[in-house]
Design a protein around this motif. Structure first.
Motif, PDB file in Angstrom:
ATOM      1  N   GLY A 153      35.068  26.853  26.867  1.00 29.64           N
ATOM      2  CA  GLY A 153      34.322  28.098  26.692  1.00 29.64           C
ATOM      3  C   GLY A 153      35.136  29.348  26.932  1.00 29.64           C
ATOM      4  O   GLY A 153      36.156  29.347  27.614  1.00 29.64           O
ATOM      5  N   LEU A 154      34.640  30.413  26.327  1.00 28.68           N
ATOM      6  CA  LEU A 154      35.226  31.729  26.487  1.00 28.68           C
ATOM      7  C   LEU A 154      34.604  32.369  27.728  1.00 28.68           C
ATOM      8  O   LEU A 154      33.434  32.731  27.729  1.00 28.68           O
ATOM      9  CB  LEU A 154      34.917  32.563  25.241  1.00 28.68           C
ATOM     10  CG  LEU A 154      35.854  33.709  24.863  1.00 28.68           C
ATOM     11  CD1 LEU A 154      37.267  33.219  24.647  1.00 28.68           C
ATOM     12  CD2 LEU A 154      35.327  34.397  23.608  1.00 28.68           C
ATOM     13  N   VAL A 155      35.384  32.469  28.803  1.00 24.70           N
ATOM     14  CA  VAL A 155      34.885  33.001  30.071  1.00 24.70           C
ATOM     15  C   VAL A 155      35.687  34.243  30.424  1.00 24.70           C
ATOM     16  O   VAL A 155      36.913  34.182  30.547  1.00 24.70           O
ATOM     17  CB  VAL A 155      35.004  31.958  31.200  1.00 24.70           C
ATOM     18  CG1 VAL A 155      34.561  32.557  32.532  1.00 24.70           C
ATOM     19  CG2 VAL A 155      34.177  30.719  30.862  1.00 24.70           C
ATOM     20  N   PRO A 156      35.035  35.382  30.596  1.00 26.86           N
ATOM     21  CA  PRO A 156      35.773  36.631  30.827  1.00 26.86           C
ATOM     22  C   PRO A 156      36.451  36.676  32.192  1.00 26.86           C
ATOM     23  O   PRO A 156      35.955  36.118  33.175  1.00 26.86           O
ATOM     24  CB  PRO A 156      34.695  37.714  30.707  1.00 26.86           C
ATOM     25  CG  PRO A 156      33.408  37.012  30.941  1.00 26.86           C
ATOM     26  CD  PRO A 156      33.587  35.616  30.470  1.00 26.86           C
ATOM     27  N   ILE A 157      37.582  37.363  32.224  1.00 30.91           N
ATOM     28  CA  ILE A 157      38.289  37.663  33.468  1.00 30.91           C
ATOM     29  C   ILE A 157      37.838  39.030  33.934  1.00 30.91           C
ATOM     30  O   ILE A 157      37.881  40.003  33.190  1.00 30.91           O
ATOM     31  CB  ILE A 157      39.818  37.669  33.250  1.00 30.91           C
ATOM     32  CG1 ILE A 157      40.305  36.275  32.839  1.00 30.91           C
ATOM     33  CG2 ILE A 157      40.541  38.156  34.500  1.00 30.91           C
ATOM     34  CD1 ILE A 157      41.737  36.261  32.356  1.00 30.91           C
ATOM     35  N   ARG A 158      37.381  39.090  35.163  1.00 36.31           N
ATOM     36  CA  ARG A 158      36.955  40.347  35.755  1.00 36.31           C
ATOM     37  C   ARG A 158      37.848  40.614  36.964  1.00 36.31           C
ATOM     38  O   ARG A 158      37.970  39.772  37.845  1.00 36.31           O
ATOM     39  CB  ARG A 158      35.485  40.289  36.179  1.00 36.31           C
ATOM     40  CG  ARG A 158      34.515  39.977  35.029  1.00 36.31           C
ATOM     41  CD  ARG A 158      33.153  39.634  35.602  1.00 36.31           C
ATOM     42  NE  ARG A 158      32.114  39.449  34.598  1.00 36.31           N
ATOM     43  CZ  ARG A 158      31.794  38.274  34.055  1.00 36.31           C
ATOM     44  NH1 ARG A 158      32.461  37.190  34.405  1.00 36.31           N
ATOM     45  NH2 ARG A 158      30.813  38.191  33.175  1.00 36.31           N
ATOM     46  N   ARG A 159      38.422  41.779  37.032  1.00 35.85           N
ATOM     47  CA  ARG A 159      39.316  42.110  38.140  1.00 35.85           C
ATOM     48  C   ARG A 159      38.645  43.011  39.165  1.00 35.85           C
ATOM     49  O   ARG A 159      39.238  43.336  40.175  1.00 35.85           O
ATOM     50  CB  ARG A 159      40.579  42.795  37.594  1.00 35.85           C
ATOM     51  CG  ARG A 159      41.426  41.873  36.716  1.00 35.85           C
ATOM     52  CD  ARG A 159      42.251  40.927  37.562  1.00 35.85           C
ATOM     53  NE  ARG A 159      42.984  39.972  36.739  1.00 35.85           N
ATOM     54  CZ  ARG A 159      44.177  40.210  36.193  1.00 35.85           C
ATOM     55  NH1 ARG A 159      44.746  41.387  36.374  1.00 35.85           N
ATOM     56  NH2 ARG A 159      44.778  39.283  35.473  1.00 35.85           N
ATOM     57  N   ALA A 160      37.422  43.447  38.897  1.00 31.90           N
ATOM     58  CA  ALA A 160      36.741  44.348  39.819  1.00 31.90           C
ATOM     59  C   ALA A 160      35.283  43.950  39.929  1.00 31.90           C
ATOM     60  O   ALA A 160      34.698  43.387  39.004  1.00 31.90           O
ATOM     61  CB  ALA A 160      36.850  45.796  39.338  1.00 31.90           C
ATOM     62  N   ALA A 161      34.725  44.234  41.100  1.00 34.20           N
ATOM     63  CA  ALA A 161      33.301  44.013  41.334  1.00 34.20           C
ATOM     64  C   ALA A 161      32.811  45.083  42.284  1.00 34.20           C
ATOM     65  O   ALA A 161      33.607  45.718  42.994  1.00 34.20           O
ATOM     66  CB  ALA A 161      33.054  42.624  41.908  1.00 34.20           C
ATOM     67  N   LEU A 162      31.520  45.297  42.288  1.00 26.11           N
ATOM     68  CA  LEU A 162      30.954  46.292  43.189  1.00 26.11           C
ATOM     69  C   LEU A 162      31.016  45.788  44.634  1.00 26.11           C
ATOM     70  O   LEU A 162      31.109  44.584  44.870  1.00 26.11           O
ATOM     71  CB  LEU A 162      29.523  46.597  42.769  1.00 26.11           C
ATOM     72  CG  LEU A 162      29.471  47.349  41.433  1.00 26.11           C
ATOM     73  CD1 LEU A 162      28.137  47.170  40.761  1.00 26.11           C
ATOM     74  CD2 LEU A 162      29.779  48.821  41.637  1.00 26.11           C
TER      75      LEU A 162
END
Length: 874
Positions: A517-526
């Motif tokens: 699957g295509l799973v996004p990379i997130r480098r920031a979160a609240l």
């Protein structure tokens, strides 16, 4: 949230026209109604074929197709799908293209606006040229086969539904099928099976109504101690996989925000402002206008497990799968076999299983060497962004105003003038808040401190991996042709959306698992929250996706030491790398499957099918223990509660004391959810009583002073845990007395828990009785529950009727593929007047599976009809 089949509310103007159906059937007779039934024997000419193709059907009308080339087999599959299921295919393409108003009129304009705004069809068209040449040839040959069947046939000769609809949509003509129609269906499937977007918006809306600690109790972290993940640390670890790109995530990933929600700083305060809350609520309402094609919401998951030959009676692996999807008729799956007469490099196809009408190939099943199954991985593949836009057509990004991307779409409406819409997008995705005028107006009410000369407004955009061109169509064909685990993994690397847990077995004895699957990379979160927990500030590029997790970094295992693998939508691994989601199913079904497997010294094929029908409720002992500790001075209620003292926590479909206890327990559960949660939640955020609600109650039973135990509808009283439990016991007793009988001996869970199968267009209760009689089926009494292995789900806000269920069941025996067993939830045919429309329902409801032949000799022995498709002369 309603999970009734798509288009339940049909155009009011259709009602009068639909009465015509009763007249037609009575006057013209059954012979006219049978006009659209397909030819299943003799010969039929199919232009474009290179050679003769044989279609053998068994006593259930299930086809097995034999040809001499891949394109001939694909062309024949398209022809056969169109024979049996074309109205279903046509309906789906109208939905996925945002053209439903052409078929049913003005009530579906907002649905079309939303789908056009997301651009499912545009993405499908963009995907086509990126697919492998062999996949494109397969898709085109399939489309040619569909069109060969349609050519020269009027709509009424294709399906009875067109005859019914002809009075409201006169002159309707069927368009030719295209490869993009097939690919677009995969987008609809991905939309219904994506994860987290409901919860992301809900948490943001609740943050303005209650303390963060209270929200955290509604969304507790996954309990790895009680419910092990699919893969243990010994099976797979990020270190073993090598560097995990995109794994930079905040610490304490599974922890919930401690306080304050996303509004921890001035720049993020807007995320939970009153204006944002109105936008989120409006977008939620708009999204609910989308028809559900495969089912929606918590519970749309599945069970699949595979056992190594070292633990089976056959000495070869056994693989079981049942996918939990929305219920309706015809069912979502179409069983088919696709065979090259002589398997060779030029024609390597020999596969059987469940397909989607409208898509070539087999989605779940086996070929001559390998078998595979799916369950919903449900990773967090969508994010909402609160955007700042202005009247000049710009959006704010890192302090700079950037031009919105716009396009114009025209929507045709049956019986009315066309509508024109303008779609606007930021770098994250389309502005969903533009779809409804009321929602867009809510976004303009930004606080004065956040506006510049009255020009600035808020909007909500959607980033979703399904809007990124992918190669899932490549993966489906490659899985059909794979013969080793390495080839299967290579095929899975192209599986973009909807991301699924894949289990594998082969005749050589290998078993395995792969996360694709295509799973996004997130480098920031609240602050204090995992990625995707809240809508993100669109004006800060730190919250943009930074690419996608490489396939090489995704969890997988070959031949685990345990000798089996279980996937039932629970967490994949305990590792936070790569980040997939925090919103797993609670893991109760998976735990029960493991328990059943561990209790067996040797696993037989019949054991696999038996486990699929297991109705033990893993959560029930926890709640029953608390219920039995409540003081009751009410003999009327106490007599009912006594049923729970000796209950074995099963949910049967018989008339035993177990069935009476199950009925009472589930009524208590429904009332407890209402009393505990729904007294203080907005109407559209009511809890449905699914597995994560059970997880929340497990935590709350240990937290007797939680504010959730206080009924907000009694402001002068603080109830507490025991009082709420007592009220649930009392209310359940009264409810069953009203609905069933004063005598608990008359209570049966299956009297309450029944399945009605509604047609996607002609299934509404507001339609004339004769119409419902022709197209719908119902009254099936089912065992099970939403948190048990035999997961016939229900929604406490709607009653006890089944809203989703195992859409199919299969047990593949790698020692003898002809001995593999299968059942579909309805039947092979989409024609209401066909005997194969519903001829598998009784077996499916009772948990019976039948052998389905695979070898050519066995297929020919089972065949009852033979149709030969021949090339056009000249």
């Amino acid at each position: 949230m309603s999970r009734r089949p798509v288009l339940r509310r049909v155009l009011v103007g259709l009602v009068a026209a639909l009465v015509v159906l009763a007249v037609v059937v009575s006057v013209v007779g059954l012979s006219f109604a049978r006009r659209s039934l397909p030819q299943t024997s003799g010969e039929a000419t199919v232009p474009g074929l290179e050679g003769r193709v044989t279609v053998l059907r068994d006593d259930r009308g299930i086809p097995q197709i034999y040809g001499d080339s891949m394109t001939d087999i694909a062309r024949a599959q398209g022809y056969v799908h169109a024979q049996d299921r074309f109205f279903e295919m046509d309906l789906r393409r109208h939905v996925t293209s945002g053209r439903l108003s052409e078929l049913v009129g003005a009530p579906r304009v907002e649905t079309d606006r939303l789908i056009r705004t997301m651009g499912w069809r545009r993405v499908a068209e963009a995907e086509l040229p990126t697919l492998r040449p062999e996949t494109r040839r397969f898709l085109q040959a399939y489309a040619d086969g569909v069109n060969a069947y349609l050519r020269g046939r009027s709509p009424a000769a294709v399906s009875l539904e067109y005859l019914v609809l002809s009075r409201s949509v006169p002159g309707y003509g069927i368009e030719e099928w295209t490869p993009a129609d097939s690919v677009a269906w995969l987008k609809a499937m991905a939309w219904d099976l994506r994860s987290d977007y409901d919860d992301e918006l809900a948490r943001a809306r609740l943050s303005a109504r209650m303390a963060q600690s209270q929200i955290n109790q509604l969304y507790p972290a996954y309990d790895f101690g009680a419910y092990p993940p699919i893969l243990s640390g010994a099976d797979w670890s990020p270190q073993a996989a090598g560097p995990v790109a995109g794994s930079v995530v905040p610490p304490a990933l599974t922890a919930r925000p401690a306080s304050g929600g996303p509004a921890a700083g001035a720049d993020t305060a807007a995320l939970t402002s009153a204006s944002a809350d109105r936008l989120y609520a409006g977008v939620s309402r708009t999204l609910r206008s989308l028809p559900s094609l495969v089912g929606r919401g918590e519970g749309i998951g599945s069970n699949s497990w595979v056992v190594s030959g070292s633990r089976t009676s056959t000495g070869k692996p056994l693989l079981a799968n049942d996918m939990h999807l929305g219920v309706g008729i015809p069912g979502i799956w179409y069983q088919v076999g696709l065979h090259c007469r002589t398997v060779s490099r030029a024609c390597p196809l020999e596969v059987a299983g469940f397909s989607f009408a409208g898509v070539p190939g087999v989605v779940i099943g086996h070929n001559a060497t390998i078998a595979w199954g799916f369950t919903n991985l449900a990773p967090d593949v969508s994010d909402f962004y609160l955007e700042r836009v202005n009247r000049r057509g710009q959006f704010l990004r890192d302090g700079e105003w950037t031009e919105l991307v716009t396009r114009t779409e025209r929507i045709r409406v049956a019986g009315e003038a066309d509508r024109t819409i303008t779609v606007r997008s930021t770098g994250h995705g389309p502005l969903l808040s533009d779809v409804s005028a009321g929602v867009a107006e809510a976004g303009s009410r930004a606080p004065t401190t956040q506006r510049r000369d009255g020009e600035q407004a808020y909007a909500v955009s959607l980033a979703w991996t399904g809007l990124v061109p992918g190669k899932t169509a490549d993966a489906v064909l490659a899985m059909n042709l794979a013969s080793t685990f390495e080839e299967f993994r290579a095929a899975a690397s192209s599986f973009a959306v909807p991301a699924q847990n894949l289990v594998y077995a082969d005749v050589g004895g290998t078993i395995g698992y792969q996360t694709p699957g295509l799973v996004p990379i997130r480098r920031a979160a609240l602050p204090g929250a995992p990625p995707g927990y809240w809508p993100a500030p669109g004006w800060d590029s730190d919250f943009d996706w930074k690419g996608y997790v490489p396939f090489e970094s995704m969890p997988w295992v070959q031949d685990p030491a345990a000798g089996y693998l279980v996937t039932a939508n629970q967490a994949v691994t305990q590792s936070a790398r790569p980040f997939l989601t925090t919103e797993w199913d609670a893991g109760m079904r998976a735990s029960r499957i493991r328990e059943r497997l561990e209790a067996l010294d040797t696993v037989r094929p019949a054991d696999m099918a038996s486990i699929q029908m297991d109705t033990d409720n893993v959560f029930a002992p926890t709640l029953v223990k608390a219920l039995l500790e409540v003081d009751l001075d009410d003999d009327f209620t106490a007599g009912a509660r006594d049923l729970l003292r000796d209950w074995s926590f099963t949910n049967p479909d018989d008339a035993s004391s177990e069935a009476a206890a199950a009925a009472y327990y589930n009524a208590v559960w429904a009332n407890l959810v209402r009393l505990l949660f729904n007294d203080e939640l907005p109407a559209d955020l009511q809890r449905t009583g699914g597995s994560r609600d059970r997880q929340a109650v497990t935590v709350l039973l240990k937290t007797p002073r939680s504010v959730w135990w206080d009924d907000k509808q009694t402001p002068s009283v603080t109830e507490g845990k025991d009082e709420i439990l007592r009220q649930a016991l009392v209310e359940a007793r009264l409810e069953l007395t009203r609905k069933v009988s004063k005598d608990p001996g008359d209570w049966q869970w299956s009297k309450l828990h029944q399945l009605d199968l509604a047609h996607p267009v002609l299934g509404g209760t507001d339609l004339p009785g004769p119409v419902r009689w022709v197209f719908n089926r119902g009254g099936y009494r089912l065992p099970g529950d939403s948190a048990v292995v035999n997961a016939n789900g229900w929604d406490v806000t709607e009653g006890y009727g089944v809203t989703w269920a195992p859409s199919m069941r299969m047990v593949v025996d790698l020692a003898d593929l002809d001995a593999s067993t299968w059942v579909n939830s309805t039947g092979a045919s989409g024609h209401a007047q066909s005997s194969h429309y519903d001829d598998q329902v009784e077996d499916w409801a009772a948990g019976r599976q039948r052998r389905w032949a695979f070898s050519e000799a066995a297929v020919r022995e089972a065949a009852e009809d033979t149709l030969t498709l021949v090339p056009a002369a000249g």
